[in-house]
Design an enzyme around this catalytic site. Sequence first.
Site, short mmCIF file in Angstrom:
data_model
loop_
_atom_site.label_atom_id
_atom_site.label_comp_id
_atom_site.label_asym_id
_atom_site.label_seq_id
_atom_site.Cartn_x
_atom_site.Cartn_y
_atom_site.Cartn_z
N HIS A 59 0.87 -1.19 0.00
CA HIS A 59 0.00 0.00 0.00
C HIS A 59 0.90 1.23 0.00
CE1 HIS A 59 -2.72 2.96 1.92
NE2 HIS A 59 -3.72 2.19 1.52
N ASP A 107 3.21 -4.35 8.29
CA ASP A 107 1.99 -3.57 8.07
C ASP A 107 0.83 -4.53 8.33
OD1 ASP A 107 -0.33 -2.52 7.02
OD2 ASP A 107 0.63 -1.62 5.27
N GLN A 138 -4.30 -5.16 7.18
CA GLN A 138 -5.27 -6.13 6.63
C GLN A 138 -5.13 -7.51 7.27
OE1 GLN A 138 -7.64 -5.10 4.81
NE2 GLN A 138 -6.90 -3.21 3.84
N LYS A 174 -10.34 -0.64 10.70
CA LYS A 174 -10.44 -1.87 9.91
C LYS A 174 -10.75 -3.08 10.77
CE LYS A 174 -7.13 -0.29 6.40
NZ LYS A 174 -7.99 0.22 5.33
N CYS A 223 -4.92 2.43 -3.57
CA CYS A 223 -3.69 2.98 -2.96
C CYS A 223 -2.52 2.00 -3.14
CB CYS A 223 -3.87 3.33 -1.50
SG CYS A 223 -5.17 4.54 -1.21
N1 C6P Z 1 -6.20 0.47 2.97
C1 C6P Z 1 -7.99 0.10 1.41
O1 C6P Z 1 -9.09 0.36 0.90
P1 C6P Z 1 -4.97 3.87 7.16
O2 C6P Z 1 -5.52 4.67 6.02
O3 C6P Z 1 -3.79 4.54 7.80
O4 C6P Z 1 -5.98 3.42 8.13
O5 C6P Z 1 -4.42 2.50 6.53
C2 C6P Z 1 -3.48 2.54 5.49
C3 C6P Z 1 -3.21 1.16 4.97
C4 C6P Z 1 -1.95 0.62 5.12
N2 C6P Z 1 -1.65 -0.62 4.71
C5 C6P Z 1 -2.57 -1.39 4.12
C6 C6P Z 1 -2.20 -2.79 3.72
C7 C6P Z 1 -3.87 -0.90 3.92
O6 C6P Z 1 -4.78 -1.68 3.33
C8 C6P Z 1 -4.19 0.41 4.33
C9 C6P Z 1 -5.55 0.99 4.07
C10 C6P Z 1 -7.55 0.86 2.63
O7 C6P Z 1 -7.25 -0.78 0.95
C11 C6P Z 1 -7.74 2.33 2.44
S1 C6P Z 1 -6.69 3.01 1.20
#
Ligand code: C6P
Length: 424
Positions: free
Chosen positions: A133, A210, A213, A236, A375
């Site tokens: 991401h 990270d 997910q 999430k 993203c």
């Molecule tokens: N992915 C998706 O629709 P934040 O925005 O900080 O809560 O998470 C960022 C982020 C970082 N790593 C991974 C693997 C992610 O999936 C995400 C967030 C969402 O896929 C929103 S872009």
Amino acid sequence: MPPGILRSVMSFDPENYRKDFPILGRVIHGDRPLVYLDNAASTQRPRQVLESIVDTYENHYANVHRGIHQLAQDADDRYEAAREKVRAFLGAAALEEIIFTSGTTGGINLVARCWGDANLREGDEILLTEMEHHSNLVPWQQLAARTGAVLRHIPLTDDGRLQLDALEELLGKKTKIVAFAAVSNVLGTIAPAKEIIRRAHEVGAVALVDGAQSVPHQKTDVAELDCDFLALSGHKMLGPTGIGVLYGKRELLAAMPPFLGGGSMIKEVHLDHFSPGELPGKFEAGTPPIVPAIALGAAIDYLAGVGLEAIQRHERQLTIRAHEVLGRVAGVRIWGPAPERKAGIVSFTMDRIHAHDVAQLLDRQGIAVRAGHHCAMPLHARFGVSATVRASFYFYNTLEEVEKLGEALEQLKDVFRPRKKVAK
Ligand code: C6P
């Protein structure tokens, strides 16, 4: 399959949980029951989490770590109790290792800034993967620009798995950090996290996971993983937005300079200098997201009640069914590994129909999915597509909802069927 597992697969009924989620009862476009398949973007919240938010504001709210009045003590206790819930949930050794952040993005940026600036020099290497991401790419690109460090990437196979045999060549004594998603937000690929961390440690590098997910969907034990850092987002995993967690090994966090400066993160302040406070406050400058942190604790209680193993098994069933159902729709191509090798994320494209059109037409049926690059532009470039449609599941989704997705795609395909030219 051992009988115990079979019994729990059979007995998991999402309806037992759906009643706790008021929004799942919504109707879309007048008469379409909501089918919410956009959980990788953000999950929904059960009543228990919503009630925690209202209860804190109604009965226990004050700023934390500042007041000595009764209400402030109450808020302190609840905020710190939430930290303890996170610690236990992740299997961390100490409360000092749990930093409340704004989310995964906030956590990774903190490490790139504080650990990265203090430890990286020109020519050092940062190892990432091709499936990251942007939150796990851009902070390291910025760090590389500041320090002269070099970025390298673990490549993907054509079916979206990490090519671990490349580690032989990619890892070396120049590698200072390996940062990777435990689960890809596009392909659903489950990274062999433990093995990557072990290999990183063999060359003296630190490892950042990270967990955006992975943590909401599978049991995570940072002690067992032996990761040095792990970042996650509350929204999430049934929690509110604006709250996340950075886990870090105590000795690493203790050695890092603070990120933001301000109230709460200091021991002493003079007109021209300051000394930083102790962990975890050192990284929690300013008034923290008090109510979201407490509500994240409520989300963790809820998830513990459902059970991470049960969640993972149910999502596997949904993913397997999604592959079957989508596989029957002519012109659909599913990206990423076989369902047995991935989490509950299924991204696909359809011949002749743009991903955004697919998502918009599914929305007309009440089905919420995400379309675009999610993203993860470099990942899409790797596979030569600019956009995919993504259905992502959580434990409250049902097999019937997956069937509905398939039926809606069948209909949509018919709408876009090329018309035969009629002779004039
Ligand atoms: N992915 C998706 O629709 P934040 O925005 O900080 O809560 O998470 C960022 C982020 C970082 N790593 C991974 C693997 C992610 O999936 C995400 C967030 C969402 O896929 C929103 S872009």
